[in-house]
Motif scaffolding. Structure first.
Motif, PDB file in Angstrom:
ATOM      1  N   THR A  36      33.964  47.971  44.893  1.00 35.16           N
ATOM      2  CA  THR A  36      32.670  48.634  44.798  1.00 35.16           C
ATOM      3  C   THR A  36      31.689  47.906  45.714  1.00 35.16           C
ATOM      4  O   THR A  36      31.970  46.809  46.194  1.00 35.16           O
ATOM      5  N   THR A  37      30.533  48.503  45.905  1.00 40.28           N
ATOM      6  CA  THR A  37      29.458  47.869  46.668  1.00 40.28           C
ATOM      7  C   THR A  37      28.439  47.325  45.677  1.00 40.28           C
ATOM      8  O   THR A  37      27.961  48.069  44.807  1.00 40.28           O
ATOM      9  N   GLY A  38      28.131  46.049  45.797  1.00 40.16           N
ATOM     10  CA  GLY A  38      27.174  45.417  44.890  1.00 40.16           C
ATOM     11  C   GLY A  38      25.827  46.135  44.917  1.00 40.16           C
ATOM     12  O   GLY A  38      25.284  46.369  45.993  1.00 40.16           O
ATOM     13  N   ARG A  39      25.326  46.471  43.765  1.00 43.35           N
ATOM     14  CA  ARG A  39      24.070  47.231  43.683  1.00 43.35           C
ATOM     15  C   ARG A  39      22.873  46.410  44.149  1.00 43.35           C
ATOM     16  O   ARG A  39      21.876  46.973  44.572  1.00 43.35           O
ATOM     17  N   ARG A  40      22.960  45.100  44.066  1.00 41.12           N
ATOM     18  CA  ARG A  40      21.868  44.240  44.539  1.00 41.12           C
ATOM     19  C   ARG A  40      22.197  43.612  45.888  1.00 41.12           C
ATOM     20  O   ARG A  40      21.354  43.555  46.767  1.00 41.12           O
ATOM     21  N   SER A  41      23.428  43.128  46.019  1.00 41.05           N
ATOM     22  CA  SER A  41      23.807  42.371  47.226  1.00 41.05           C
ATOM     23  C   SER A  41      24.200  43.258  48.397  1.00 41.05           C
ATOM     24  O   SER A  41      24.084  42.835  49.548  1.00 41.05           O
ATOM     25  N   GLY A  42      24.716  44.450  48.092  1.00 39.22           N
ATOM     26  CA  GLY A  42      25.224  45.315  49.154  1.00 39.22           C
ATOM     27  C   GLY A  42      26.575  44.872  49.690  1.00 39.22           C
ATOM     28  O   GLY A  42      27.106  45.467  50.617  1.00 39.22           O
ATOM     29  N   ARG A  43      27.168  43.842  49.080  1.00 41.28           N
ATOM     30  CA  ARG A  43      28.462  43.322  49.519  1.00 41.28           C
ATOM     31  C   ARG A  43      29.599  43.983  48.746  1.00 41.28           C
ATOM     32  O   ARG A  43      29.421  44.418  47.611  1.00 41.28           O
ATOM     33  N   ALA A  44      30.767  43.997  49.374  1.00 39.49           N
ATOM     34  CA  ALA A  44      31.961  44.531  48.719  1.00 39.49           C
ATOM     35  C   ALA A  44      32.425  43.570  47.629  1.00 39.49           C
ATOM     36  O   ALA A  44      32.439  42.349  47.836  1.00 39.49           O
ATOM     37  N   HIS A  45      32.768  44.122  46.467  1.00 39.72           N
ATOM     38  CA  HIS A  45      33.292  43.342  45.335  1.00 39.72           C
ATOM     39  C   HIS A  45      34.574  44.018  44.867  1.00 39.72           C
ATOM     40  O   HIS A  45      34.569  45.209  44.542  1.00 39.72           O
ATOM     41  N   THR A  46      35.656  43.246  44.830  1.00 41.67           N
ATOM     42  CA  THR A  46      36.946  43.771  44.392  1.00 41.67           C
ATOM     43  C   THR A  46      37.307  43.153  43.056  1.00 41.67           C
ATOM     44  O   THR A  46      37.219  41.936  42.881  1.00 41.67           O
ATOM     45  N   VAL A  47      37.713  44.012  42.118  1.00 39.22           N
ATOM     46  CA  VAL A  47      38.145  43.547  40.804  1.00 39.22           C
ATOM     47  C   VAL A  47      39.481  44.204  40.459  1.00 39.22           C
ATOM     48  O   VAL A  47      39.671  45.386  40.708  1.00 39.22           O
ATOM     49  N   PRO A  48      40.394  43.410  39.887  1.00 39.15           N
ATOM     50  CA  PRO A  48      41.639  43.984  39.401  1.00 39.15           C
ATOM     51  C   PRO A  48      41.432  44.492  37.976  1.00 39.15           C
ATOM     52  O   PRO A  48      40.683  43.893  37.196  1.00 39.15           O
ATOM     53  N   MET A  49      42.074  45.616  37.670  1.00 34.19           N
ATOM     54  CA  MET A  49      41.978  46.138  36.310  1.00 34.19           C
ATOM     55  C   MET A  49      43.132  47.087  36.037  1.00 34.19           C
ATOM     56  O   MET A  49      43.827  47.531  36.954  1.00 34.19           O
ATOM     57  N   MET A  50      43.287  47.400  34.785  1.00 31.82           N
ATOM     58  CA  MET A  50      44.282  48.368  34.364  1.00 31.82           C
ATOM     59  C   MET A  50      43.809  49.772  34.731  1.00 31.82           C
ATOM     60  O   MET A  50      42.618  50.054  34.680  1.00 31.82           O
ATOM     61  N   PHE A  51      44.759  50.637  35.095  1.00 32.52           N
ATOM     62  CA  PHE A  51      44.427  52.042  35.303  1.00 32.52           C
ATOM     63  C   PHE A  51      45.423  52.895  34.532  1.00 32.52           C
ATOM     64  O   PHE A  51      46.474  52.422  34.087  1.00 32.52           O
ATOM     65  N   HIS A  52      45.084  54.161  34.381  1.00 28.36           N
ATOM     66  CA  HIS A  52      45.965  55.113  33.706  1.00 28.36           C
ATOM     67  C   HIS A  52      46.069  56.368  34.562  1.00 28.36           C
ATOM     68  O   HIS A  52      45.057  56.877  35.039  1.00 28.36           O
ATOM     69  N   ARG A  53      47.288  56.828  34.762  1.00 31.62           N
ATOM     70  CA  ARG A  53      47.498  58.117  35.440  1.00 31.62           C
ATOM     71  C   ARG A  53      47.538  59.208  34.393  1.00 31.62           C
ATOM     72  O   ARG A  53      48.304  59.146  33.444  1.00 31.62           O
ATOM     73  N   ASP A  54      46.706  60.204  34.600  1.00 30.55           N
ATOM     74  CA  ASP A  54      46.666  61.385  33.741  1.00 30.55           C
ATOM     75  C   ASP A  54      46.982  62.571  34.650  1.00 30.55           C
ATOM     76  O   ASP A  54      46.078  63.127  35.283  1.00 30.55           O
ATOM     77  N   GLY A  55      48.266  62.887  34.769  1.00 34.60           N
ATOM     78  CA  GLY A  55      48.679  63.868  35.763  1.00 34.60           C
ATOM     79  C   GLY A  55      48.424  63.284  37.136  1.00 34.60           C
ATOM     80  O   GLY A  55      48.887  62.186  37.445  1.00 34.60           O
TER      81      GLY A  55
END
Length: 138
Positions: A36-55
């Motif tokens: 995502t793009t930091g709402r204050r910094s304007g820098r790219a921020h990458t975070v790992p997380m779980m996802f779910h496929r729904d179709g």
């Protein structure tokens, strides 16, 4: 939880995921790297997380393990929905869309049934836990 520990763990997971091999202590097939793009910094921020496929839909859940506030990555994409999505088998420029109404209710019920820990997260908070669709940018 100690912020330094979380940051170090995230860096390790991101490195291992991008290297293409196993990710220590995690199920690689359920991980997404969301930038995502930091709402204050304007820098790219990458975070790992779980996802779910729904179709054909790719969903992420902003539960933050039942934290009182929305996670930073969610606040960032609420301010700027343009994201980069890195899945185990593909990457793409995306647009994040928070589900609402009947779609959110139906999807949230399915997620809680599939992953009962989300019901535990929900019980800890008064906020509505956002369910976010990560669709391809057009």
């Amino acid at each position: 939880m100690d912020r330094t520990y979380v940051d170090e763990t995230n860096r390790r997971v991101i490195t291992e995921f991008r290297a293409g091999g196993p990710v220590e202590g995690m199920h690689r097939e359920r991980l997404v790297l969301l930038t995502t793009t930091g709402r204050r910094s304007g820098r790219a921020h990458t975070v790992p997380m779980m996802f779910h496929r729904d179709g054909d839909r790719v969903l992420v859940i902003a539960s933050a393990a039942g934290a009182l506030r929305h996670p930073h990555w969610y606040l960032n994409l609420a301010a700027d929905p343009a994201v980069t999505v890195e899945l185990p088998d593909e990457s793409y420029a995306g647009v994040a869309e928070t589900l609402g109404g009947e779609d959110r209710e139906r999807t949230w019920a399915m997620l809680k049934q599939t992953y009962p820990f989300f019901a535990d997260h929900e019980a800890k908070v008064e906020r509505e836990i956002p369910v976010v669709l990560l669709r391809r940018a057009e």
